[in-house]
Design a protein around this motif. Structure first.
Motif, PDB file in Angstrom:
ATOM      1  N   ARG A  96       0.577  -1.193  -0.070  1.00 45.08           N
ATOM      2  CA  ARG A  96       0.099  -0.356   0.060  1.00 45.08           C
ATOM      3  C   ARG A  96       1.009   0.846  -0.102  1.00 45.08           C
ATOM      4  O   ARG A  96      -0.073   2.330  -1.166  1.00 45.08           O
ATOM      5  N   ASP A 114      -7.228   1.079  -3.343  1.00 46.66           N
ATOM      6  CA  ASP A 114      -8.160   0.357  -3.422  1.00 46.66           C
ATOM      7  C   ASP A 114      -8.771  -1.072  -4.443  1.00 46.66           C
ATOM      8  O   ASP A 114      -8.676  -2.205  -4.211  1.00 46.66           O
ATOM      9  N   ARG A 115      -8.639  -0.482  -5.516  1.00 44.88           N
ATOM     10  CA  ARG A 115      -9.236  -0.299  -6.517  1.00 44.88           C
ATOM     11  C   ARG A 115      -7.995  -1.353  -7.307  1.00 44.88           C
ATOM     12  O   ARG A 115      -8.783  -2.773  -8.280  1.00 44.88           O
ATOM     13  N   LEU A 117      -5.845  -3.589  -5.851  1.00 39.55           N
ATOM     14  CA  LEU A 117      -5.322  -3.784  -5.296  1.00 39.55           C
ATOM     15  C   LEU A 117      -6.571  -5.291  -5.412  1.00 39.55           C
ATOM     16  O   LEU A 117      -5.709  -6.224  -5.423  1.00 39.55           O
ATOM     17  N   ASP A 118      -7.184  -4.927  -5.951  1.00 38.33           N
ATOM     18  CA  ASP A 118      -8.769  -6.296  -5.715  1.00 38.33           C
ATOM     19  C   ASP A 118      -8.472  -6.652  -6.609  1.00 38.33           C
ATOM     20  O   ASP A 118      -8.669  -7.545  -7.096  1.00 38.33           O
ATOM     21  N   HIS A 121      -5.682  -8.842  -6.626  1.00 37.84           N
ATOM     22  CA  HIS A 121      -6.036  -9.634  -5.180  1.00 37.84           C
ATOM     23  C   HIS A 121      -4.996 -10.065  -4.374  1.00 37.84           C
ATOM     24  O   HIS A 121      -4.285 -10.340  -4.206  1.00 37.84           O
ATOM     25  N   THR A 123      -5.222  -7.583  -1.650  1.00 30.51           N
ATOM     26  CA  THR A 123      -6.326  -7.154  -0.854  1.00 30.51           C
ATOM     27  C   THR A 123      -5.763  -7.292   0.812  1.00 30.51           C
ATOM     28  O   THR A 123      -5.340  -6.524   1.102  1.00 30.51           O
ATOM     29  N   LYS A 124      -5.471  -8.536   0.991  1.00 28.73           N
ATOM     30  CA  LYS A 124      -5.843  -9.538   2.371  1.00 28.73           C
ATOM     31  C   LYS A 124      -4.300  -8.929   2.712  1.00 28.73           C
ATOM     32  O   LYS A 124      -3.616  -9.149   3.654  1.00 28.73           O
ATOM     33  N   ALA A 126      -2.140  -6.677   1.460  1.00 30.24           N
ATOM     34  CA  ALA A 126      -1.817  -5.093   1.347  1.00 30.24           C
ATOM     35  C   ALA A 126      -0.255  -4.423   2.579  1.00 30.24           C
ATOM     36  O   ALA A 126       0.153  -3.569   1.747  1.00 30.24           O
TER      37      ALA A 126
END
Length: 308
Positions: A96, A114-115, A117-118, A121, A123-124, A126
């Motif tokens: 991040r 956030d977009r 990262l999603d 895959h 996000t978890k 980050a």
């Protein structure tokens, strides 16, 4: 169909040696374009010219409908994301934090982090330090950096290089869905057709700086049809019929009951089977040989460029 990339007689030479030789690429909008060629074919040099990182010796580049030059470069690159060679990132920072630095450099709002990262895959993971990431995760982070700002064009240089089979499969799924998930057209390079054939729609094959083939993956696959293996009870009778019809056929020494025929369309093959049956050759089975796409790739890069 609208083109996102067009090159016109694009050339690059170093010390008089051509690395890219009068290259005319056309990348349609909304596709995943596989840019293929052996190591040293000129792929990376071409991609760097598309990004304005290397100046052409001759020819021109059009991105997103506009000629790439000094006055247009910044505006065009704001709509282009790229991952050339190995992914960059500060290993002591989290994903991040790395993305925040890139967002600031690109003048993109941090809420876009956030977009992306999603999409890749991550996000978890980050808030894990990038030094703890696997190579596949680092590659996906590099793609996330490229996706910041919602570019219309994404240029990826060998993103599967060095990944294990699980990482390659994950990268395939990610990139194949990119036009739908992000709206970006993707140009991806590789020296291994087998690694990317499941994710591309269009293909360009480069060798020694020259474009040997460009078209849809389906057009390339049409060239994969090989000969016919004909298993019979009486090879001599079969060969007699085939010779009468002027067909080049040969018995296989390793399989004495099998005759190798050149490629045939279905109607001709059906008529041939009837003729063989009438003459008592006793057709037992037919097997159509199919060239793998890797075989076609090798025949293109090793020969004159004509698909065999």
């Amino acid at each position: 169909m609208k083109s996102v990339i067009e090159t016109h007689d694009l050339c690059k030479s170093y010390h008089g040696h051509p690395v890219v030789d009068h290259l005319n690429l056309t990348v349609p909008e909304g596709c995943v374009y596989g840019f293929l060629g052996p190591n040293g074919a000129g792929k990376s040099t071409t991609m760097k010219m598309l990004l304005g990182l290397v100046h052409p010796t001759g020819g021109s580049v059009e991105l997103l409908g506009h000629t790439l030059n000094e006055s247009s470069r910044i505006a065009l690159l704001r709509q282009t994301g790229s991952l050339i060679e190995s992914p960059s990132g500060y290993l002591h920072l989290t994903a991040r934090e790395n993305l925040a630095i890139v967002a600031d450099l690109k003048e993109v709002e941090r809420r876009d982090i956030d977009r992306v990262l999603d999409i890749v895959h991550l996000t978890k993971d980050a808030d894990r330090k990038v030094g703890q990431y696997s190579l596949g995760m680092k590659q996906r982070l590099g793609i996330a950096m490229a996706l910041l700002g919602s570019p219309k064009l994404l240029i990826l240089d060998e993103p599967t290089n060095g990944l294990d089979p699980a990482g390659i499969q994950e990268m395939r799924s990610l990139i194949a869905a990119m036009p739908q998930t992000t709206g970006a057209t993707v140009l991806i390079s590789s020296h291994l057709l087998g690694e990317i054939e499941q994710m591309v729609d269009q293909v360009g094959i480069l060798n020694h700086g020259k474009l040997l083939f460009e078209g849809s993956l389906q057009q390339l696959q049409k060239h994969s049809r090989g000969g016919i293996l004909l298993r019979v009870l009486d090879v001599s009778k079969a060969l007699a019929v085939l010779n009468e019809q002027g067909m080049q056929a040969a018995a296989r020494t390793e399989e004495p009951d099998v005759v190798l025929l050149p490629p045939q369309d279905d109607a001709a093959l059906a008529a041939l089977v009837c003729a063989l049956a009438e003459r008592g050759a006793g057709v037992v089975g037919l097997t159509a040989q199919t060239k793998s796409l890797e075989d076609i790739f090798l025949s293109l890069t090793q020969n004159s460029g004509e698909v065999a």
